[in-house]
Design a protein around this motif. Structure first.
Motif, PDB file in Angstrom:
ATOM      1  N   PRO A  78       0.847  -1.206   0.000  1.00  0.00           N
ATOM      2  CA  PRO A  78       0.000   0.000   0.000  1.00  0.00           C
ATOM      3  C   PRO A  78       0.876   1.247   0.000  1.00  0.00           C
ATOM      4  CG  PRO A  78       0.016  -1.024   2.172  1.00  0.00           C
ATOM      5  CD  PRO A  78       0.713  -1.982   1.255  1.00  0.00           C
ATOM      6  N   PHE A  79       0.254   2.361  -0.352  1.00  0.00           N
ATOM      7  CA  PHE A  79       1.008   3.603  -0.523  1.00  0.00           C
ATOM      8  C   PHE A  79       1.795   3.978   0.723  1.00  0.00           C
ATOM      9  CE2 PHE A  79       1.297   8.269  -0.208  1.00  0.00           C
ATOM     10  CZ  PHE A  79       2.080   8.512  -1.324  1.00  0.00           C
ATOM     11  N   TRP A  80       1.204   3.804   1.908  1.00  0.00           N
ATOM     12  CA  TRP A  80       1.884   4.250   3.131  1.00  0.00           C
ATOM     13  C   TRP A  80       3.151   3.436   3.385  1.00  0.00           C
ATOM     14  CZ3 TRP A  80       2.937   1.403   7.497  1.00  0.00           C
ATOM     15  CH2 TRP A  80       2.254   0.189   7.667  1.00  0.00           C
ATOM     16  N   ARG A  81       3.141   2.155   2.991  1.00  0.00           N
ATOM     17  CA  ARG A  81       4.356   1.350   3.151  1.00  0.00           C
ATOM     18  C   ARG A  81       5.424   1.776   2.139  1.00  0.00           C
ATOM     19  NH1 ARG A  81       4.425  -2.711   6.703  1.00  0.00           N
ATOM     20  NH2 ARG A  81       2.452  -3.607   7.439  1.00  0.00           N
ATOM     21  N   LYS A  82       4.985   2.099   0.939  1.00  0.00           N
ATOM     22  CA  LYS A  82       5.933   2.593  -0.067  1.00  0.00           C
ATOM     23  C   LYS A  82       6.586   3.884   0.419  1.00  0.00           C
ATOM     24  CE  LYS A  82       3.392   0.690  -4.015  1.00  0.00           C
ATOM     25  NZ  LYS A  82       2.618   0.995  -5.236  1.00  0.00           N
ATOM     26  N   LEU A  83       5.773   4.739   1.047  1.00  0.00           N
ATOM     27  CA  LEU A  83       6.242   6.044   1.499  1.00  0.00           C
ATOM     28  C   LEU A  83       7.216   5.916   2.674  1.00  0.00           C
ATOM     29  CD1 LEU A  83       5.732   9.053   0.789  1.00  0.00           C
ATOM     30  CD2 LEU A  83       4.026   9.081   2.618  1.00  0.00           C
ATOM     31  N   THR A  84       6.901   5.015   3.599  1.00  0.00           N
ATOM     32  CA  THR A  84       7.711   4.887   4.819  1.00  0.00           C
ATOM     33  C   THR A  84       8.842   3.870   4.692  1.00  0.00           C
ATOM     34  OG1 THR A  84       6.202   3.210   5.706  1.00  0.00           O
ATOM     35  CG2 THR A  84       5.756   5.523   6.271  1.00  0.00           C
ATOM     36  N   GLY A  85       8.753   2.997   3.678  1.00  0.00           N
ATOM     37  CA  GLY A  85       9.774   1.957   3.537  1.00  0.00           C
ATOM     38  C   GLY A  85       9.666   0.882   4.595  1.00  0.00           C
ATOM     39  N   ILE A  86       8.477   0.721   5.176  1.00  0.00           N
ATOM     40  CA  ILE A  86       8.256  -0.296   6.209  1.00  0.00           C
ATOM     41  C   ILE A  86       7.666  -1.547   5.554  1.00  0.00           C
ATOM     42  CG2 ILE A  86       6.956  -0.892   8.288  1.00  0.00           C
ATOM     43  CD1 ILE A  86       7.044   2.073   9.045  1.00  0.00           C
ATOM     44  N   TYR A  87       8.284  -2.695   5.844  1.00  0.00           N
ATOM     45  CA  TYR A  87       7.840  -3.963   5.261  1.00  0.00           C
ATOM     46  C   TYR A  87       7.251  -4.865   6.352  1.00  0.00           C
ATOM     47  CZ  TYR A  87      10.593  -2.408   1.276  1.00  0.00           C
ATOM     48  OH  TYR A  87      11.082  -1.692   0.233  1.00  0.00           O
ATOM     49  N   THR A  88       6.452  -5.821   5.958  1.00  0.00           N
ATOM     50  CA  THR A  88       5.844  -6.743   6.910  1.00  0.00           C
ATOM     51  C   THR A  88       6.865  -7.791   7.357  1.00  0.00           C
ATOM     52  OG1 THR A  88       5.119  -8.342   5.252  1.00  0.00           O
ATOM     53  CG2 THR A  88       3.642  -6.484   5.702  1.00  0.00           C
ATOM     54  N   LYS A  89       6.552  -8.435   8.479  1.00  0.00           N
ATOM     55  CA  LYS A  89       7.411  -9.511   8.980  1.00  0.00           C
ATOM     56  C   LYS A  89       7.499 -10.642   7.950  1.00  0.00           C
ATOM     57  CE  LYS A  89       7.878 -12.802  12.808  1.00  0.00           C
ATOM     58  NZ  LYS A  89       7.288 -13.290  14.083  1.00  0.00           N
TER      59      LYS A  89
END
Length: 258
Positions: free
Chosen positions: A109-120
Motif C-alpha cells: 500500500p502507498f503508506w508502506r511505499k512512502l515509509t519503507g516499512i515492510y511486513t514480517k
C-alpha cells in the motif's frame, strides 16, 4: 508456457532485430540463447516481458497474447517475470536485505511505499531468498562491500523473492571471473530445478551454456538457426550459429575459463 509465433522486431531506424521467430518454451526449462553480439539475443528475451514490443506476429504466455496487454496488465505480467541484468541494478549504498525487499514494493500500500516499512512475512521471504543463493550471512551488509559475484546473487535473490514463473537473464556472468561465474550459474541451475522456474538466458560463453542449459537456441542475424537439446550441439551447428567467427569465440571462452 511461452510461444513465439512468427515474431518480428524492427526498430524505428529500420533495423530488423528479429525475423520469423517460432519457438515454444515450456514451464521449467533452462534455455540458453547464444549467438554473436548484435544477433538479436537480448531483443528476443526482452520481448518476453515487453521491455521491447514486437512489430509482427504474436507472443503468447499461458494462452495470453502479451502484445495486447496495456498499463496495469503489463505491470502484472512483469510481476511474474524476473529480470537479471549484467549490471546487477542494485542500490549499492544500502544493505543487501533492503535491496531484496524492493521486490515487494509494487504490491505494498502507498503508506508502506512512502515509509519503507515492510511486513514480517516479507522480511522472512527476503531472508529465505538470500538463503537459497547462499548469502544469508550478508543480509545486513552494504551492497558496495560485496564482490561482483555476491552482488549478482543479491540480484538473483531479489528476483526469487518476487516469486516469478520465469527468469530472464541478460548476460548475467559477463562481468564475473570464471570461478564466480560457475557459482552464479550453479545458483541459476538450482533455482530452475528446485522451484521449477523457467530460465531463459542470453549468454556469450558457449561452453558454460552447453554445461548448464538443457536447451540451446542459436540466433544469427535475427533468425533462429538452431533449437534443440544441449547434447545435440555439434561443431557444425556452432559454425552455423557463429559463422566464420567460431574459432574466435571458442578462443575467447577458453581463455576466460583457464
Amino acid at each position: 508456457m511461452i510461444e513465439f509465433i512468427n515474431v518480428e522486431k524492427t526498430y524505428t531506424n529500420g533495423t530488423k532485430a528479429l525475423e520469423n521467430i517460432h519457438l515454444k518454451i515450456e514451464q521449467g526449462e533452462f534455455v540458453a540463447v547464444i549467438g554473436l553480439s548484435g544477433a538479436g539475443k537480448s531483443t528476443l528475451i526482452r520481448c518476453v516481458n515487453r521491455m521491447h514490443d514486437i512489430t509482427g506476429g504474436k507472443l503468447i504466455i499461458d494462452e495470453v497474447d502479451v502484445t495486447t496487454l496495456k498499463g496495469k496488465q503489463i505491470r502484472q505480467l512483469r510481476r511474474r517475470i524476473g529480470m537479471i541484468f549484467q549490471s546487477f541494478n542494485l542500490v549499492t549504498r544500502t544493505t543487501v536485505i533492503k535491496n531484496v525487499l524492493v521486490s515487494f514494493v509494487p504490491d505494498n500500500p502507498f503508506w508502506r511505499k512512502l515509509t519503507g516499512i515492510y511486513t514480517k512475512e516479507q522480511k522472512i521471504k527476503a531472508l529465505e531468498a538470500l538463503d537459497k543463493v547462499g548469502i544469508l550471512d550478508k543480509a545486513y551488509v552494504r551492497v558496495d562491500q560485496l564482490s561482483g559475484g555476491q552482488q549478482q546473487r543479491v540480484a538473483l535473490a531479489r528476483t526469487i523473492a518476487q516469486n516469478p514463473d520465469i527468469i530472464l537473464a541478460d548476460e548475467p556472468i559477463a562481468s564475473l571471473d570464471p570461478v564466480t561465474s560457475k557459482i552464479v550459474m550453479n545458483d541459476f541451475k538450482k533455482i530452475n530445478q528446485d522451484l521449477n522456474i523457467s530460465v531463459i538466458m542470453n549468454i556469450h560463453h558457449v561452453e558454460i551454456a552447453l554445461q548448464y542449459a538443457d536447451r540451446i537456441i542459436g540466433i544469427r542475424k535475427g533468425e533462429v538457426v538452431f533449437d534443440g537439446p544441449s547434447e545435440k550441439v555439434t561443431q557444425e551447428i556452432l559454425s552455423e550459429i557463429y559463422g566464420g567467427r567460431l574459432e574466435e569465440i571458442q578462443s575467447s571462452t577458453e581463455e576466460r575459463l583457464a
